[in-house]
Motif scaffolding. Structure first.
Motif, short mmCIF file in Angstrom:
data_model
loop_
_atom_site.label_atom_id
_atom_site.label_comp_id
_atom_site.label_asym_id
_atom_site.label_seq_id
_atom_site.Cartn_x
_atom_site.Cartn_y
_atom_site.Cartn_z
N VAL A 95 26.02 84.77 -64.45
CA VAL A 95 26.32 83.68 -65.37
C VAL A 95 26.43 82.43 -64.52
N GLU A 96 25.57 81.43 -64.80
CA GLU A 96 25.61 80.23 -63.97
C GLU A 96 25.35 78.98 -64.82
N ALA A 97 25.83 77.87 -64.30
CA ALA A 97 25.64 76.58 -64.96
C ALA A 97 25.70 75.49 -63.90
N ARG A 98 25.09 74.36 -64.19
CA ARG A 98 25.15 73.19 -63.31
C ARG A 98 25.86 72.09 -64.07
N TYR A 99 27.03 71.72 -63.58
CA TYR A 99 27.85 70.70 -64.22
C TYR A 99 27.89 69.44 -63.35
N GLY A 100 28.15 68.34 -64.00
CA GLY A 100 28.39 67.09 -63.30
C GLY A 100 29.62 66.42 -63.89
N PHE A 101 30.33 65.64 -63.07
CA PHE A 101 31.51 64.91 -63.52
C PHE A 101 31.59 63.61 -62.75
N GLN A 102 31.70 62.50 -63.47
CA GLN A 102 31.79 61.18 -62.85
C GLN A 102 32.90 60.37 -63.49
N VAL A 103 33.52 59.54 -62.69
CA VAL A 103 34.57 58.63 -63.16
C VAL A 103 34.20 57.23 -62.70
N SER A 104 34.03 56.31 -63.64
CA SER A 104 33.62 54.96 -63.26
C SER A 104 34.79 54.11 -62.77
N ASN A 105 36.03 54.49 -63.10
CA ASN A 105 37.20 53.73 -62.66
C ASN A 105 38.29 54.72 -62.23
N PRO A 106 38.26 55.20 -60.97
CA PRO A 106 39.23 56.20 -60.52
C PRO A 106 40.69 55.75 -60.59
N ASN A 107 40.93 54.43 -60.61
CA ASN A 107 42.31 53.92 -60.69
C ASN A 107 42.91 54.09 -62.08
N GLY A 108 42.10 54.50 -63.04
CA GLY A 108 42.59 54.66 -64.41
C GLY A 108 43.21 56.01 -64.68
N PHE A 109 43.65 56.72 -63.62
CA PHE A 109 44.19 58.07 -63.78
C PHE A 109 45.41 58.28 -62.91
N ALA A 110 46.32 59.09 -63.38
CA ALA A 110 47.49 59.52 -62.58
C ALA A 110 47.67 61.00 -62.86
N LYS A 111 48.13 61.71 -61.84
CA LYS A 111 48.36 63.15 -62.02
C LYS A 111 49.79 63.49 -61.68
#
Length: 186
Positions: free
Chosen positions: A170-186
């Protein structure tokens, strides 16, 4: 995933269940990678590994996380968290006054009015990310999830035919991008 052929002879439902496990494992790996709990597969795959950390254990610290996101010039629109953090926030209200209580609405799936999603991170430690997901984060897949079943494959040094086994890939190719990394807190 390798399975003894005798198990698959009895029912197609078992094969489907095994494939579903593979798909769930892909989803968990994607969520853990985006959260920054796993190594990014490449420099073009964004994660929240370097996002500002805010210990959210009170309404005041939740406000600090919101303020951190607001510094990016946008308001938080989504919270992604695991079940452990959701439970912790729900029980954080014990013995508090109304002005100190988190408004966690599990029916509407909101925390302080902000929509939340529960991610399976496979980790019992509380974890969450708050940010401008709808405005600055995008994910996608190249061709969906691909499943292949083989009784003739060799996995590592194990020949499926010789060992009377079935291999399920079972396989997949995913992508993830963030245009403004400062807009997040964890």
């Amino acid at each position: 995933i390798t399975v003894a052929n005798q198990l698959l002879e009895d029912t197609d439902e078992l094969e489907k269940a095994i494939i579903d496990l593979g798909v769930s494992a892909l989803a968990e790996t994607f969520d853990r990678t985006v959260a920054g709990l796993e190594t990014s597969p490449g420099s073009n795959f964004a994660t929240f590994a370097t996002s500002t950390e805010v210990a959210v254990n009170s309404l005041a610290t939740f406000g600090a996380a919101l303020a951190k996101v607001a510094e990016s010039g946008r308001m938080a629109d989504t919270i992604v968290l695991n079940a452990a953090l959701l439970l912790e926030l729900q029980f954080a209200t014990s013995g508090k006054t109304d002005t100190q209580i988190f408004r966690v609405d599990t029916a509407a799936k909101t925390i302080e009015g902000i929509p939340y999603f529960v991610a399976n991170l496979g980790d019992p430690a509380p974890f969450g990310v708050i940010g401008t997901f709808n405005q600055t984060a995008k994910w996608g897949t190249v061709s969906g999830i691909h499943v292949e079943v083989s009784k003739e494959a060799t996995v590592g040094t194990v020949n499926m035919f010789e060992q009377n086994l079935t291999a399920i890939r079972v396989e997949a190719r995913y992508g993830f991008q963030v245009s403004n990394p400062n807009g997040f807190a964890k």
